[in-house]
Design an enzyme around this catalytic site. Structure first.
Site, PDB file in Angstrom:
ATOM      1  N   ARG A  78       0.846  -1.190   0.000  1.00 31.56           N
ATOM      2  CA  ARG A  78       0.000   0.000   0.000  1.00 31.56           C
ATOM      3  C   ARG A  78       0.884   1.243   0.000  1.00 31.56           C
ATOM      4  O   ARG A  78       1.876   1.284   0.728  1.00 31.56           O
ATOM      5  CB  ARG A  78      -0.896   0.004   1.245  1.00 31.56           C
ATOM      6  N   HIS A  81      -0.187   3.284   4.775  1.00 28.32           N
ATOM      7  CA  HIS A  81      -0.754   2.243   5.643  1.00 28.32           C
ATOM      8  C   HIS A  81      -0.275   0.850   5.219  1.00 28.32           C
ATOM      9  O   HIS A  81      -1.028  -0.126   5.266  1.00 28.32           O
ATOM     10  CB  HIS A  81      -2.281   2.275   5.627  1.00 28.32           C
ATOM     11  N   ASN A 154      -9.097   6.495  11.348  1.00 27.83           N
ATOM     12  CA  ASN A 154      -7.806   6.563  12.036  1.00 27.83           C
ATOM     13  C   ASN A 154      -8.021   6.627  13.545  1.00 27.83           C
ATOM     14  O   ASN A 154      -9.153   6.758  14.001  1.00 27.83           O
ATOM     15  CB  ASN A 154      -7.044   7.823  11.605  1.00 27.83           C
ATOM     16  N   PHE A 167      -3.360  15.319  -0.874  1.00 30.82           N
ATOM     17  CA  PHE A 167      -2.920  14.055  -0.272  1.00 30.82           C
ATOM     18  C   PHE A 167      -1.583  13.550  -0.834  1.00 30.82           C
ATOM     19  O   PHE A 167      -0.678  13.204  -0.064  1.00 30.82           O
ATOM     20  CB  PHE A 167      -4.024  12.994  -0.408  1.00 30.82           C
ATOM     21  N   TYR A 368      -9.445   5.001  -3.409  1.00 26.81           N
ATOM     22  CA  TYR A 368      -9.302   3.638  -2.894  1.00 26.81           C
ATOM     23  C   TYR A 368      -9.679   2.589  -3.933  1.00 26.81           C
ATOM     24  O   TYR A 368      -9.021   1.560  -4.057  1.00 26.81           O
ATOM     25  CB  TYR A 368     -10.126   3.455  -1.618  1.00 26.81           C
ATOM     26  N   ARG A 375      -2.765  -2.493  -6.769  1.00 22.52           N
ATOM     27  CA  ARG A 375      -2.267  -3.347  -5.684  1.00 22.52           C
ATOM     28  C   ARG A 375      -2.606  -4.812  -5.930  1.00 22.52           C
ATOM     29  O   ARG A 375      -1.786  -5.700  -5.756  1.00 22.52           O
ATOM     30  CB  ARG A 375      -2.942  -2.901  -4.381  1.00 22.52           C
TER      31      ARG A 375
HETATM   32 FE1  HDD Z   1      -6.404   6.808   3.162  1.00 26.49          FE
HETATM   33  C1  HDD Z   1      -5.324   3.616   2.845  1.00 26.49           C
HETATM   34  C2  HDD Z   1      -7.354   6.182   6.398  1.00 26.49           C
HETATM   35  C3  HDD Z   1      -7.301  10.119   3.545  1.00 26.49           C
HETATM   36  C4  HDD Z   1      -5.806   7.347  -0.098  1.00 26.49           C
HETATM   37  N1  HDD Z   1      -6.330   5.217   4.387  1.00 26.49           N
HETATM   38  C5  HDD Z   1      -5.860   3.978   4.071  1.00 26.49           C
HETATM   39  C6  HDD Z   1      -6.013   3.095   5.187  1.00 26.49           C
HETATM   40  C7  HDD Z   1      -6.583   3.820   6.190  1.00 26.49           C
HETATM   41  C8  HDD Z   1      -6.794   5.150   5.687  1.00 26.49           C
HETATM   42  C9  HDD Z   1      -6.935   3.332   7.581  1.00 26.49           C
HETATM   43  C10 HDD Z   1      -5.578   1.641   5.234  1.00 26.49           C
HETATM   44  C11 HDD Z   1      -6.695   0.729   4.850  1.00 26.49           C
HETATM   45  C12 HDD Z   1      -6.244  -0.699   4.979  1.00 26.49           C
HETATM   46  O1  HDD Z   1      -6.019  -1.134   6.116  1.00 26.49           O
HETATM   47  O2  HDD Z   1      -6.108  -1.353   3.949  1.00 26.49           O
HETATM   48  N2  HDD Z   1      -7.098   7.939   4.692  1.00 26.49           N
HETATM   49  C13 HDD Z   1      -7.526   7.467   5.906  1.00 26.49           C
HETATM   50  C14 HDD Z   1      -8.191   8.525   6.621  1.00 26.49           C
HETATM   51  C15 HDD Z   1      -8.173   9.640   5.828  1.00 26.49           C
HETATM   52  C16 HDD Z   1      -7.492   9.261   4.602  1.00 26.49           C
HETATM   53  C17 HDD Z   1      -8.800   8.376   7.991  1.00 26.49           C
HETATM   54  C18 HDD Z   1      -8.739  11.001   6.077  1.00 26.49           C
HETATM   55  C19 HDD Z   1      -9.692  11.266   6.885  1.00 26.49           C
HETATM   56  N3  HDD Z   1      -6.495   8.434   1.962  1.00 26.49           N
HETATM   57  C20 HDD Z   1      -6.934   9.696   2.292  1.00 26.49           C
HETATM   58  C21 HDD Z   1      -6.977  10.535   1.117  1.00 26.49           C
HETATM   59  C22 HDD Z   1      -6.561   9.745   0.073  1.00 26.49           C
HETATM   60  C23 HDD Z   1      -6.270   8.438   0.621  1.00 26.49           C
HETATM   61  C24 HDD Z   1      -7.418  11.974   1.086  1.00 26.49           C
HETATM   62  C25 HDD Z   1      -6.411  10.065  -1.378  1.00 26.49           C
HETATM   63  C26 HDD Z   1      -6.934  11.072  -1.991  1.00 26.49           C
HETATM   64  N4  HDD Z   1      -5.596   5.703   1.661  1.00 26.49           N
HETATM   65  C27 HDD Z   1      -5.491   6.117   0.391  1.00 26.49           C
HETATM   66  C28 HDD Z   1      -4.997   5.045  -0.552  1.00 26.49           C
HETATM   67  C29 HDD Z   1      -4.910   3.807   0.393  1.00 26.49           C
HETATM   68  C30 HDD Z   1      -5.265   4.397   1.744  1.00 26.49           C
HETATM   69  C31 HDD Z   1      -3.797   5.375  -1.336  1.00 26.49           C
HETATM   70  C32 HDD Z   1      -3.611   3.007   0.375  1.00 26.49           C
HETATM   71  C33 HDD Z   1      -4.024   1.573   0.308  1.00 26.49           C
HETATM   72  C34 HDD Z   1      -5.450   1.586   0.120  1.00 26.49           C
HETATM   73  O3  HDD Z   1      -5.894   2.867   0.051  1.00 26.49           O
HETATM   74  O4  HDD Z   1      -6.179   0.633   0.019  1.00 26.49           O
HETATM   75  O5  HDD Z   1      -5.884   4.851  -1.582  1.00 26.49           O
END
Ligand code: HDD
Length: 697
Positions: A78, A81, A154, A167, A368, A375
């Site tokens: 990822r 995270h 979170n 982001f 996501y 992924r």
């Molecule tokens: Fe995110 C993963 C939480 C904003 C893009 N995010 C990811 C995971 C968590 C969060 C817990 C891990 C999920 C797992 O265990 O597989 N993210 C947050 C929270 C946010 C947040 C609480 C704001 C309130 N995230 C955020 C933004 C973006 C992303 C604004 C993109 C515009 N996040 C991602 C991602 C991930 C991710 C790149 C990486 C792996 C996945 O999604 O599945 O898409």
């Protein structure tokens, strides 16, 4: 052992040392090793060769298939995270929310829904450590009867940025630096603080991340938050705003920074192991689910915008209503298939739960889904067992890489009328029960010209940061100021720390001054604020220490023993610890044996040098005179006690252990007790001790 040259593919005489199949041949058919295509493998030790010293043969499909598969075992981690630990469990409804939402999961008290929960750090790679200062992910997949609902939150209720367009910049700045690929798993470096200081909207979240929330004691002892304002929608199509909270049954507990640093050396897998062992031993982690419910009128009166993810609504203003419980009761069977392949999507909602216009959430709805394709390699990632819904799933989406099912029928489009010709027509849309958004158009401010703008109140970057700061105890404030000092002291660009302090000046002058003093630099001028901050009432709910649950339940207690330790005292203590719902862990200079007072030899759970006291919530020094004399000459034992004292833990000790305590510099206080009062003392940390052992900012 037979001469290896006698081995052949049909495993004749002398092959026993490598034999995996019982000699009586009694294995059921499925216990035979086979290739991925079902052909039984006769020899899994030797590749096919031309002669016993000859070259390996290309035709060895068993070898080639095995190596080919191995070469492709990893998938991209990822982007954030990456390091996570997960478990199965269930969500049980304790209070119906049928008046505000039609979501099936919130209708009937007592109903249980299976869940899969993944916790994570944000910045580090998949193989990094568990205890850096970082935000923790708290992602819950509810497998409801109406489809999967993912609450991807979170352990901190606000976020660094307000708009998803920032982001990639945020994450680029915090991950290892682009040219040198370090540091791994932490924000204490130049690029992160450069970015953060140029983005005043990060200030509120920075205070949270620099607080003890950033270094949790256990995944079982942290809160979780949905962060964004979401919407509930009821049967009438009426929408109510909602914010989600997870509250741990064991209370919120963090480590101390020096302890967290040492934990990185003591156990890279500290949180992962803790979660696994708790579930494995039947001590199931549990959280309450709480909701804050409000309408648009309430929202419009707040001095901050509920669509801004850098803001909270304090519990004192809008209480959290507890509606359910989350219990994690089963470890994954396979880390890769489940924890690694689980795909969370904030866009996974069910009828009755909907999005708000929070611009951070809106961007996540795209990101996501998109990331899962790179992924997991295929648009069919939803078919993986961990991602598949546990209710019927049927549509006309077809084909694609790794299609796992065999869709039947001639029709792959909708609408169709093939059923009129006696063929399979396939599923139809369902206006009555399907997902639809809320009914009412929600006001003028949600429509308008196409502009790249933010709503006015988003410009207030400091009021809630100030509220957070004022809500902390003196000890928590000292930790926050010291964390800023620690992190900024790792920044190599001299122009960056003053800019951070310039932002902190808008939060609280004393905080800014303490950070400047800690760094040994002059206090700069305050940075201009986009909007003047206002004084909000402190929210005691935001302090960990003010809400600390004093308990040993779920905690781990280290017991230092050596030759001569009183056998009865040891067994009494172990029993008392287990009765109190905690885990005892016996540490000795030699893991294999310590000869107790009754002459019996006991095994320890861990060897002294490999089991430093960071690993425990409280420690007992259960030494005889003989043991104490010996261990005063052992640096690991002196350090063991010194660290427990420095990390503000309760220390229970025998009289005979006094010399060791003295050598470790332990001073008497409420937390340093004889064995009689130990378990009671072990239920908390001794914050008052800190000024004696550490100079904080
Ligand atoms: Fe995110 C993963 C939480 C904003 C893009 N995010 C990811 C995971 C968590 C969060 C817990 C891990 C999920 C797992 O265990 O597989 N993210 C947050 C929270 C946010 C947040 C609480 C704001 C309130 N995230 C955020 C933004 C973006 C992303 C604004 C993109 C515009 N996040 C991602 C991602 C991930 C991710 C790149 C990486 C792996 C996945 O999604 O599945 O898409």
């Amino acid at each position: 052992m037979a001469d290896p040259t006698t081995y052949d593919t049909d495993r004749g005489e002398g092959g026993e040392t490598h034999q995996h199949v019982p000699s009586d041949g009694s294995h059921p058919a499925q216990a035979h090793l086979t290739t991925n295509h079902g052909v039984r493998i006769s020899d899994n030790q030797n590749s096919l060769k031309s002669g016993n010293r000859g070259p390996s043969l290309l035709e060895d499909f068993v070898l080639r298939e095995k190596i080919f598969h191995f070469d492709h075992e990893r998938i991209p981690e990822r982007i954030v995270h990456a390091r996570g630990s997960a478990a199965h469990g269930y969500f049980e409804l304790t209070e119906s929310l049928s008046d505000v939402t039609k979501a099936d999961v919130f209708q009937r008290v007592g109903d249980k829904v299976p869940v899969f929960v993944r916790f994570s750090t944000v910045a580090g790679g998949a193989g990094s450590v568990d205890t850096p200062r970082d935000v923790r992910g708290f992602a819950v997949k509810f497998y409801t009867q109406e489809g999967n609902w993912d609450l991807v939150g979170n352990n901190i209720p606000v976020f660094f940025i307000q708009d998803a367009i920032k982001f990639p910049d945020l994450i680029h700045s915090v991950k290892m630096e682009a040219d040198r690929a370090y540091p791994q798993a932490g924000s204490a470096h130049g690029t992160f603080w450069d970015f953060a200081s140029l983005m005043p909207e990060t200030t509120h979240m920075l205070l949270w991340a620099m607080s003890d929330r950033g270094i949790p004691r256990s995944l079982r002892m942290m809160q979780g938050f949905g962060i964004h304002t979401f919407r509930f929608v009821n049967e009438e199509g009426k929408s109510t705003f909602v914010k989600f909270h997870w509250k741990p049954k064991l209370g919120v507990q963090s480590t101390i920074w020096d302890e967290a640093l040492k934990l990185q050396a003591a156990d890279n897998d500290y949180h992962r192991r803790d979660l696994w062992e708790a579930i494995d031993s039947g001590d199931f982690p549990e959280w309450e689910l709480g909701v804050q419910l409000f309408d648009e009128e309430f929202a419009s009166k707040l001095p901050y915008d509920v669509l801004d993810s850098t803001k909270i609504i304090p519990e004192e203003i809008l209480p959290v209503k507890i509606v359910g419980r989350l219990v994690l009761d089963r470890n994954p069977d396979n880390f890769f298939a489940e924890t690694e392949q689980v795909a969370f999507l904030p866009s996974n909602v069910v009828p009755g739960i909907d999005f708000s216009n929070d611009p951070l959430l809106q961007g996540r709805l795209f990101s996501y889904l998109d990331t899962q394709k790179s992924r997991l390699g295929t648009a069919n990632f939803h078919q993986l067992p961990i991602n598949a819904p546990k209710c019927p799933m049927q549509n006309f989406q077809r084909d694609g890489m790794m299609q796992m099912s065999v869709p039947k029928g001639r029709a792959n489009y909708e609408p169709n009328s093939l059923s009129m010709a006696g063929e399979e027509g396939g599923p139809r849309e369902c206006p009555a029960t399907g997902f639809r958004s809320f009914e009412r158009a929600t006001g003028d401010q949600e429509q308008g010209d196409k502009l790249r703008v933010r709503a006015e109140l988003f410009a207030d970057h400091y009021s809630q940061a100030r509220m957070f700061w004022k809500s902390q105890t003196a000890s928590e404030q000292a930790h926050i100021a010291s964390s800023f000092v620690f992190e900024l002291s790792k920044v190599e660009f001299d122009h960056v720390p003053p800019r951070v302090i310039g932002n902190l000046l808008n939060v609280d002058e004393e905080l800014a001054q303490r950070v400047a003093d800690g760094l040994g630099i002059d206090l700069p001028a305050a940075n201009p604020a986009a909007r003047e901050p206002v004084d909000l009432d402190p929210s005691p709910a935001l302090s960990i220490q003010k809400n600390m649950v004093e308990t040993v339940k779920g905690r781990k207690i280290g017991i230092l023993i050596a030759d001569g330790t009183d056998a009865k005292a040891l067994s009494d203590l172990k029993n008392a610890i287990s009765q109190a719902g905690a885990t005892a862990f016996v540490v000795a200079p030699k893991i294999g044996k310590a000869k107790l007072s009754d002459g019996n030899v006991t095994k320890a759970d861990g060897q002294l040098a490999g089991s430093p006291s960071q690993l425990f919530d409280a420690v007992a020094v259960l030494l005889s005179k003989e043991g104490s004399d010996m261990l005063t000459r052992e640096a690991a034992a002196v350090q063991w006690v010194m660290d427990a004292f420095g990390h503000l833990k309760a220390i229970g000790h025998t009289n005979e252990a006094q010399p060791l305590l003295q050598k470790a510099g332990v001073e008497t206080d409420d937390g340093v007790v004889g064995m009689d009062g130990f378990l009671k003392a072990a239920a908390k940390r001794y914050w008052d001790r800190e000024p004696k052992v550490r100079m904080l900012a």
